[in-house]
Design a protein around this motif. Sequence first.
Motif, PDB file in Angstrom:
ATOM      1  N   GLY A  15       0.829  -1.205   0.000  1.00 13.64           N
ATOM      2  CA  GLY A  15       0.000   0.000   0.000  1.00 13.64           C
ATOM      3  C   GLY A  15       0.861   1.252   0.000  1.00 13.64           C
ATOM      4  O   GLY A  15       0.623   2.190  -0.759  1.00 13.64           O
ATOM      5  N   LEU A  75       2.562   1.682  -3.402  1.00  9.47           N
ATOM      6  CA  LEU A  75       1.626   2.146  -4.428  1.00  9.47           C
ATOM      7  C   LEU A  75       1.339   3.631  -4.270  1.00  9.47           C
ATOM      8  O   LEU A  75       1.268   4.383  -5.249  1.00  9.47           O
ATOM      9  N   MET A  76       1.202   4.054  -3.013  1.00  4.67           N
ATOM     10  CA  MET A  76       1.006   5.467  -2.719  1.00  4.67           C
ATOM     11  C   MET A  76       2.195   6.269  -3.225  1.00  4.67           C
ATOM     12  O   MET A  76       2.043   7.287  -3.900  1.00  4.67           O
ATOM     13  N   THR A 119       2.280   6.475  -7.057  1.00  2.00           N
ATOM     14  CA  THR A 119       1.297   7.429  -7.583  1.00  2.00           C
ATOM     15  C   THR A 119       1.726   8.866  -7.321  1.00  2.00           C
ATOM     16  O   THR A 119       1.641   9.724  -8.201  1.00  2.00           O
ATOM     17  N   SER A 173      -4.300  -1.558  -6.381  1.00  2.00           N
ATOM     18  CA  SER A 173      -4.398  -1.229  -4.958  1.00  2.00           C
ATOM     19  C   SER A 173      -5.496  -2.051  -4.294  1.00  2.00           C
ATOM     20  O   SER A 173      -5.368  -2.478  -3.148  1.00  2.00           O
ATOM     21  N   ALA A 178      -4.148  -5.364  -3.613  1.00  2.00           N
ATOM     22  CA  ALA A 178      -3.274  -5.329  -2.436  1.00  2.00           C
ATOM     23  C   ALA A 178      -4.101  -5.357  -1.158  1.00  2.00           C
ATOM     24  O   ALA A 178      -3.756  -6.021  -0.186  1.00  2.00           O
ATOM     25  N   GLN A 179      -5.233  -4.621  -1.158  1.00  2.00           N
ATOM     26  CA  GLN A 179      -6.095  -4.583   0.019  1.00  2.00           C
ATOM     27  C   GLN A 179      -6.745  -5.931   0.291  1.00  2.00           C
ATOM     28  O   GLN A 179      -6.942  -6.320   1.439  1.00  2.00           O
ATOM     29  N   TRP A 186      -7.069   9.051  -7.390  1.00  2.00           N
ATOM     30  CA  TRP A 186      -5.852   8.460  -7.940  1.00  2.00           C
ATOM     31  C   TRP A 186      -5.489   9.027  -9.314  1.00  2.00           C
ATOM     32  O   TRP A 186      -4.478   8.667  -9.892  1.00  2.00           O
TER      33      TRP A 186
END
Lengths: 280, 287
Positions: free
Chosen positions: A212, A215-216, A219, A273, A276-277, B115
Amino acid sequence: MRSSARAPSTGLALRLGKAGLAVNALGIFAFLYVPILILIVFSFNDTRTVARMTGLSLQWYEKLFVNRELLAAARNSLTIALTSTLVATVMGTLTALGMDRFRFRLRKTFDTVLYLPIVIPEIVMGISLLLFFNLAFFPVIKLISGASLSLGLWTILIGHIAFNIPFVYVIVRARLVGFDRTLEEAARDLGADEWRTFWRVTFPLLLPGILGGALMAFTLSLDDFLVTVFTAGTASPTMPLYIYSLVRRGVTPEINALSTVLLLASMGLIVLSLAAQRRE
Amino acid sequence: MSGSENRSRRGPLLVLPAAAWLVVFFVLPLVLVLVISFVERGRAGGVRTPLVPTLAYYIRLFDPLYIGIFLKSVRIALLVTAVCVLTGYPLGVFIGRAPARLRSSLMMLVMIPFWTNFLVRTYAMKQLLAAEGGVNGLLLGIGLIREPLSLIFNEFSVVLGLVYGYLPFAVLPMYASIEKFDLSLMEAASDLGANLRRAFLRIMLPLTLPGVVAAVVLVFVPVVGAFITPDIMGGGKVEMIGTLINRQFGVARNWPFGSAMSLALMLMVVVGVIYYFRTADEGVRPL
């Protein structure tokens, strides 16, 4: 009775409230999505306008794929995003582990430092790096080694790593809060050494948080404009810098096509994402 | 024992790489901004060497022109924050009350803009409002107007662009709080004779306040120092702190003045956030 006298008016208020909530939700989703839908529609226009549909064509997409400047910008963005994500994820995860499990001097101070980049305005971070590289870092390097450096992709990368570390840290640290440490003790009791315990127990449990965070970071790096613009110098631009230069000039279906491609790319990231969650 | 000594050193070792990176590439640059704001500017950007100390740039900040721009930025940021919270909260309630199956899809609709590249979304708004854009095209097409309206490059378009950009940031934390809130508490309050307004103000709002506080901070902080939206949706006609700072490092080539301005912005944001968290804490405590 008091409550029964109240009931009809409360019932009406409740129904009105529910209708109001639905109208509000509908309005917001329309507000968020109508501009995006129109953007996509006009990317298929066959003339150079985004005011009227004159016919369908894919010419703006074809132009994108032969636009060398754009492809170079995309390559720069991906290189910087992947590298900064990798470095910041390792550093941020180690920091989360260190801060969560050990007590040491300056720990409180460092905790504040870690939150600052999230809170301070991004433009301030951008200009501070510009000043730092030009007035301190480059002169010092020149003094020591005689090499004259200048702003470029590598200075962008340094800035991106700096603002990504805190985000990875916060996300992994949150994952550590609910961490059941008896699992590690069990592994140790069963004879696993520290290294093995980490890779077999701690790391897999932390993985959703780490992914997570990564990925944050990815981005944020892909989207960043302000830190990048002040640390880029005259280097070939990243994607946001390139889009910015186009958007300032005006509106054309070519920008619509590029935006549509980027929209699809971020949808891909969302799917990632969510995956991933799911692991949690 | 050497083992425990080892252990006590491990914490600092784990945080060392990040600490070193942030001290060199985050803390030092900020200290430099502070130093530069107190010295005279150089002719072509940079600073005059040898350094000449001065307070001139801080005094200049109090020029009515710059005070005005600061106040306008705060006013715009407060307005945008208010719109985002007042529309985002009910949206959070709507999603929180929706059937569990629908909830994740509805949240997905909020997440997608979150996003998506910020420039792309700002452009989506611009192509709609521009003179040669969608709204004017539609109005001209149905014959309602003969000349394109000037919908863009004014304060309204900047506010609209900012709300468009930051609304998802407000919905996410408020929804997280609302989802945890037990809606049956509202029914309980209503059974005990409280009307909806009272039940909301006395029970639901205080219990979901952390989400609202987070939303306010997540919207206000980036908006007050925003650059992209006022630049693109304002077209140089709407000056905010962010565009003003940017100009000092671009055409104006006045790095010390830009540094003083940045520090003023940072101070305002950090003090504002701390003050807000304090008062929000007090608001929760009596319960």
